[in-house]
Design a protein around this motif. Structure first.
Motif, PDB file in Angstrom:
ATOM      1  N   LEU A 169      -0.936 -17.358  20.383  1.00  9.24           N
ATOM      2  CA  LEU A 169       0.078 -16.946  19.400  1.00  9.24           C
ATOM      3  C   LEU A 169      -0.573 -16.220  18.221  1.00  9.24           C
ATOM      4  N   ILE A 170      -1.707 -16.768  17.768  1.00  6.11           N
ATOM      5  CA  ILE A 170      -2.406 -16.129  16.649  1.00  6.11           C
ATOM      6  C   ILE A 170      -2.844 -14.719  17.037  1.00  6.11           C
ATOM      7  N   ALA A 171      -3.463 -14.615  18.207  1.00  8.95           N
ATOM      8  CA  ALA A 171      -3.933 -13.304  18.664  1.00  8.95           C
ATOM      9  C   ALA A 171      -2.775 -12.335  18.781  1.00  8.95           C
ATOM     10  N   SER A 172      -1.660 -12.829  19.299  1.00 12.89           N
ATOM     11  CA  SER A 172      -0.495 -11.968  19.456  1.00 12.89           C
ATOM     12  C   SER A 172       0.053 -11.537  18.101  1.00 12.89           C
ATOM     13  N   ASP A 173       0.130 -12.487  17.167  1.00 10.77           N
ATOM     14  CA  ASP A 173       0.645 -12.158  15.838  1.00 10.77           C
ATOM     15  C   ASP A 173      -0.248 -11.152  15.125  1.00 10.77           C
ATOM     16  N   LEU A 174      -1.558 -11.327  15.284  1.00 10.84           N
ATOM     17  CA  LEU A 174      -2.477 -10.382  14.648  1.00 10.84           C
ATOM     18  C   LEU A 174      -2.316  -8.989  15.249  1.00 10.84           C
ATOM     19  N   ALA A 175      -2.101  -8.954  16.551  1.00 10.04           N
ATOM     20  CA  ALA A 175      -1.895  -7.650  17.189  1.00 10.04           C
ATOM     21  C   ALA A 175      -0.608  -6.998  16.678  1.00 10.04           C
ATOM     22  N   VAL A 176       0.413  -7.831  16.506  1.00 14.26           N
ATOM     23  CA  VAL A 176       1.675  -7.292  15.974  1.00 14.26           C
ATOM     24  C   VAL A 176       1.475  -6.791  14.558  1.00 14.26           C
ATOM     25  N   LEU A 177       0.725  -7.587  13.770  1.00 16.82           N
ATOM     26  CA  LEU A 177       0.470  -7.171  12.389  1.00 16.82           C
ATOM     27  C   LEU A 177      -0.264  -5.839  12.353  1.00 16.82           C
ATOM     28  N   ALA A 178      -1.257  -5.703  13.233  1.00 15.09           N
ATOM     29  CA  ALA A 178      -2.007  -4.445  13.287  1.00 15.09           C
ATOM     30  C   ALA A 178      -1.081  -3.284  13.590  1.00 15.09           C
ATOM     31  N   ARG A 179      -0.183  -3.498  14.540  1.00  8.58           N
ATOM     32  CA  ARG A 179       0.739  -2.420  14.909  1.00  8.58           C
ATOM     33  C   ARG A 179       1.744  -2.170  13.777  1.00  8.58           C
ATOM     34  N   GLU A 180       2.197  -3.255  13.175  1.00  5.41           N
ATOM     35  CA  GLU A 180       3.201  -3.159  12.111  1.00  5.41           C
ATOM     36  C   GLU A 180       2.647  -2.359  10.923  1.00  5.41           C
ATOM     37  N   ASP A 181       1.393  -2.658  10.547  1.00  2.00           N
ATOM     38  CA  ASP A 181       0.829  -1.985   9.392  1.00  2.00           C
ATOM     39  C   ASP A 181       0.468  -0.537   9.680  1.00  2.00           C
ATOM     40  N   GLN A 182       0.455  -0.172  10.939  1.00  2.00           N
ATOM     41  CA  GLN A 182       0.205   1.236  11.269  1.00  2.00           C
ATOM     42  C   GLN A 182       1.502   2.044  11.250  1.00  2.00           C
ATOM     43  N   GLN A 183       2.632   1.354  11.057  1.00  2.00           N
ATOM     44  CA  GLN A 183       3.920   2.049  10.969  1.00  2.00           C
ATOM     45  C   GLN A 183       4.134   2.521   9.538  1.00  2.00           C
ATOM     46  N   GLN A 184       5.035   3.421   9.374  1.00  2.00           N
ATOM     47  CA  GLN A 184       5.452   3.899   8.056  1.00  2.00           C
ATOM     48  C   GLN A 184       4.261   4.270   7.179  1.00  2.00           C
ATOM     49  N   ILE A 185       3.345   4.999   7.750  1.00  2.00           N
ATOM     50  CA  ILE A 185       2.225   5.501   6.956  1.00  2.00           C
ATOM     51  C   ILE A 185       2.720   6.714   6.181  1.00  2.00           C
ATOM     52  N   PRO A 186       2.641   6.664   4.864  1.00  2.00           N
ATOM     53  CA  PRO A 186       3.114   7.826   4.095  1.00  2.00           C
ATOM     54  C   PRO A 186       2.233   9.048   4.341  1.00  2.00           C
ATOM     55  N   ALA A 187       2.794  10.201   4.057  1.00  2.00           N
ATOM     56  CA  ALA A 187       2.046  11.447   4.272  1.00  2.00           C
ATOM     57  C   ALA A 187       0.779  11.454   3.425  1.00  2.00           C
ATOM     58  N   PHE A 188      -0.272  12.015   4.000  1.00  2.00           N
ATOM     59  CA  PHE A 188      -1.551  12.029   3.295  1.00  2.00           C
ATOM     60  C   PHE A 188      -1.482  12.959   2.094  1.00  2.00           C
ATOM     61  N   ALA A 189      -1.831  12.415   0.949  1.00  2.00           N
ATOM     62  CA  ALA A 189      -1.862  13.236  -0.274  1.00  2.00           C
ATOM     63  C   ALA A 189      -3.014  12.749  -1.122  1.00  2.00           C
ATOM     64  N   LEU A 190      -3.885  13.658  -1.439  1.00  2.00           N
ATOM     65  CA  LEU A 190      -5.051  13.308  -2.241  1.00  2.00           C
ATOM     66  C   LEU A 190      -4.615  13.153  -3.692  1.00  2.00           C
ATOM     67  N   PRO A 191      -5.016  12.080  -4.346  1.00  2.00           N
ATOM     68  CA  PRO A 191      -4.659  11.956  -5.762  1.00  2.00           C
ATOM     69  C   PRO A 191      -5.316  13.053  -6.584  1.00  2.00           C
ATOM     70  N   VAL A 192      -4.550  13.625  -7.459  1.00  2.00           N
ATOM     71  CA  VAL A 192      -5.066  14.711  -8.291  1.00  2.00           C
ATOM     72  C   VAL A 192      -5.343  14.157  -9.677  1.00  2.00           C
ATOM     73  N   PRO A 193      -6.599  14.207 -10.119  1.00  2.00           N
ATOM     74  CA  PRO A 193      -6.888  13.721 -11.466  1.00  2.00           C
ATOM     75  C   PRO A 193      -6.121  14.540 -12.498  1.00  2.00           C
ATOM     76  N   ARG A 194      -5.593  13.856 -13.472  1.00  2.00           N
ATOM     77  CA  ARG A 194      -4.807  14.570 -14.476  1.00  2.00           C
ATOM     78  C   ARG A 194      -5.687  15.394 -15.389  1.00  2.00           C
ATOM     79  N   ALA A 195      -5.129  16.503 -15.826  1.00  2.00           N
ATOM     80  CA  ALA A 195      -5.880  17.377 -16.719  1.00  2.00           C
ATOM     81  C   ALA A 195      -6.004  16.710 -18.084  1.00  2.00           C
ATOM     82  N   ARG A 196      -7.059  17.048 -18.774  1.00  2.00           N
ATOM     83  CA  ARG A 196      -7.258  16.494 -20.112  1.00  2.00           C
ATOM     84  C   ARG A 196      -6.137  17.011 -21.024  1.00  2.00           C
ATOM     85  N   PRO A 197      -5.493  16.122 -21.757  1.00  2.00           N
ATOM     86  CA  PRO A 197      -4.372  16.573 -22.583  1.00  2.00           C
ATOM     87  C   PRO A 197      -4.830  17.452 -23.736  1.00  2.00           C
TER      88      PRO A 197
END
Lengths: 353, 183
Positions: A5-33
């Motif tokens: 059960l543990i192994a199965s749950d961990l596998a589900v968790l692995a699959r679950e966390d691979q869902q709904q991955i937001p689009a890749f966007a590099l953080p842009v450092p803010r310009a000095r004010p």
């Protein structure tokens, strides 16, 4: 079976966390004010404080206890609300914080606010002889027969002073670390020291105002000046007298117990303020020394403040400047100044490096 | 800007995997996203210290672990708040209630169970379990990442499994599939 059960749950968790991955966007450092943006940001940063001061003054004018009886209460009130506002807007422009983190911030800041208010009330109420909730005044004013018109003046004076202290603290913070003004993150090492020092000034001055207005008619200042009727001038002169260790001529008007109660109340107020700041402050990183972390804890300053105020009050009330308590008061003040200076210099070094 | 492009090139292929790793370590998906974002910002700031691009993956994972431990340290008061569970419950299931395996017919429930059990582990054991069981890393690699010996990793894995087992036995002994009613 459990293992499967543990192994199965961990596998589900692995699959679950691979869902709904937001689009890749590099953080842009803010310009000095830009420079003028910094100036406006300083005023914007002070806006919540100003708004809360206005609310506090309105409470006083409307005779809302305990504001009307204890003006120093304004200081923790304003700081706590400002912390709350700061937490509420924390990082909004930077990242989307986890919902739990935002909620925890609300709960902690709200708790700190309530704790500060309750603490002040509990400390102040016995000292007021149970008259805390009354709209009118206590026996001291009854002696002179009437309300003191200086009340409004004191509140106004404290408000102006508090505003100046906060704006100044923000401006200096911006000078040392411009990112602080635009990020509106909560208080870091410098902000902690700066605000504690600023609030300390407010509390001490509020204490002076408190004393001057409450016991003014009962002491002989030997200053029969008609300008005393000008409340601002009276408040300033009274504070100067106090700062210069003025000793009341009519000692029967105020007992050591009253001074102790006031000193304790002021100390607790500072602790409450420091607690708010400590909760709201940004966790500091990059520390290499454990004992330095200990020294820089925000509660260290109020501890010295309490000790210092206690001895300062004793020195003022009992035997004058040459009393045995004076060295302790001076030593405490010196330690506090050294501490603040150390943090400021460290912060500056870090900002410049 | 060159640094940004270099960073983008290094991170993009690893992005889903690294984000998943951050989510595994955290108590909720939102916390995991927050952790990953913080780690990426730190990695971007420290990119100059990375000499060999081939070592980017362990380097990034090391940062994720470091940020995770920092967050645990400063989250002392949060343990008294019931927020993580509420957030986890509020989160929509990523894939709905699909049938994943015979042991975990309800995916959302299984993921919640696993996340709850992992959250009970100390940080080092959680990291070891996640890296070994979910991410498929070798013991030696985990030892390098956690800066400890291989035997220490094995010990952490064994203790972590024991804790997971104890947690499941205490909390989920009534799961139908455990009573012999295997679908």
């Amino acid at each position: 079976m459990i293992d499967k059960l543990i192994a199965s749950d961990l596998a589900v968790l692995a699959r679950e966390d691979q869902q709904q991955i937001p689009a890749f966007a590099l953080p842009v450092p803010r310009a000095r004010p830009r420079r003028h943006a910094l100036i406006w940001a300083a005023f914007a940063a002070a806006a919540p404080t100003l708004a809360m001061l206005a609310v506090g003054v309105a409470f006083v004018e409307l005779d809302v206890a305990p504001f009307s009886n204890y003006e120093a209460f304004l200081a923790p009130f304003v700081v706590a609300i400002a912390s709350l506002v700061g937490l509420a807007t924390e990082g909004r422009s930077e990242t989307s914080l986890a919902r739990s983190r935002r909620q925890a911030s609300y709960v902690l800041a709200g708790g700190a606010l309530v704790a500060a208010m309750v603490t002040c009330f509990v400390i102040g109420w016995p000292g007021e002889g149970g008259a805390w909730l009354q709209v009118s005044y206590d026996a001291v004013y009854a002696v002179i027969g009437g309300e003191s018109p200086a009340l409004t003046t004191r509140v106004g004076f404290i408000s102006i002073l508090a505003t100046l202290a906060f704006v100044l603290a923000r401006l200096i913070a911006g000078k040392l670390d411009p990112q602080r003004l635009t990020s509106r993150r909560n208080l870091d090492a410098w902000g902690t020291a700066g605000l504690v020092a600023g609030v300390l000034v407010i509390v001490l001055w509020a204490g002076a105002m408190f004393f001057a207005a409450r016991y003014w008619p009962l002491v002989d200042f030997r200053l029969p000046d008609p300008t005393l009727r000008d409340h601002y001038a009276a408040a300033i002169k009274g504070s100067m007298w106090l700062a210069l260790r003025f000793r009341p001529w009519s000692e029967s008007s105020i007992s050591i117990e009253q001074w102790d109660a006031f000193a304790a109340a002021a100390g607790v107020i500072v602790v409450a303020i420091a607690s708010c700041i400590a909760i709201a402050r940004e966790p500091r990183r990059g520390r290499t020394s454990r004992w330095l972390q200990l020294v820089e804890l925000p509660v260290v300053v109020p501890l010295f403040v309490i000790v210092g105020m206690r001895y300062l009050v004793a020195a003022m009330v009992a035997d004058g400047p040459d009393q045995a308590a004076s060295p302790f008061a001076i030593a405490s003040a010196a330690v506090m100044l050294a501490f603040t200076s150390m943090i400021l210099r460290r912060r500056r070094r870090r900002a410049l490096s | 800007m060159e640094g940004n492009e270099r960073f983008r090139g290094l991170l993009e292929p690893l992005y889903p995997q690294a984000l998943g790793f951050a989510r595994h370590l955290s108590r909720s998906r939102a916390d995991g996203d927050d952790l990953f974002q913080e780690a990426v910002i730190r990695a971007l700031a420290k990119l100059e210290s990375l000499r060999d691009d081939a070592a980017f993956k362990p380097w990034l994972y090391r940062i994720v672990i470091s940020v995770h431990r920092n967050r645990l340290r400063r989250a002392f008061w949060r343990r008294f708040l019931p927020m993580p569970e509420q957030v986890a419950a509020d989160e929509p299931a990523a894939s709905g209630n699909y049938r994943v395996s015979e042991w975990s017919p309800d995916a959302a429930e299984a993921a919640r169970r696993a996340r709850e059990a992992l959250a009970k582990l100390p940080a080092v054991q959680r990291e070891a379990i996640v890296l070994y069981e979910i991410e498929g890393w070798q013991v030696d690699e985990i030892a390098t990442l956690q800066r400890c010996s291989a035997s220490a990793v094995k010990s952490r894995l064994a203790r972590g499994r024991d804790r997971l087992r104890a947690h499941y036995e205490a909390r989920h002994a009534a799961v139908p599939s455990l009573t012999g009613e295997t679908p």
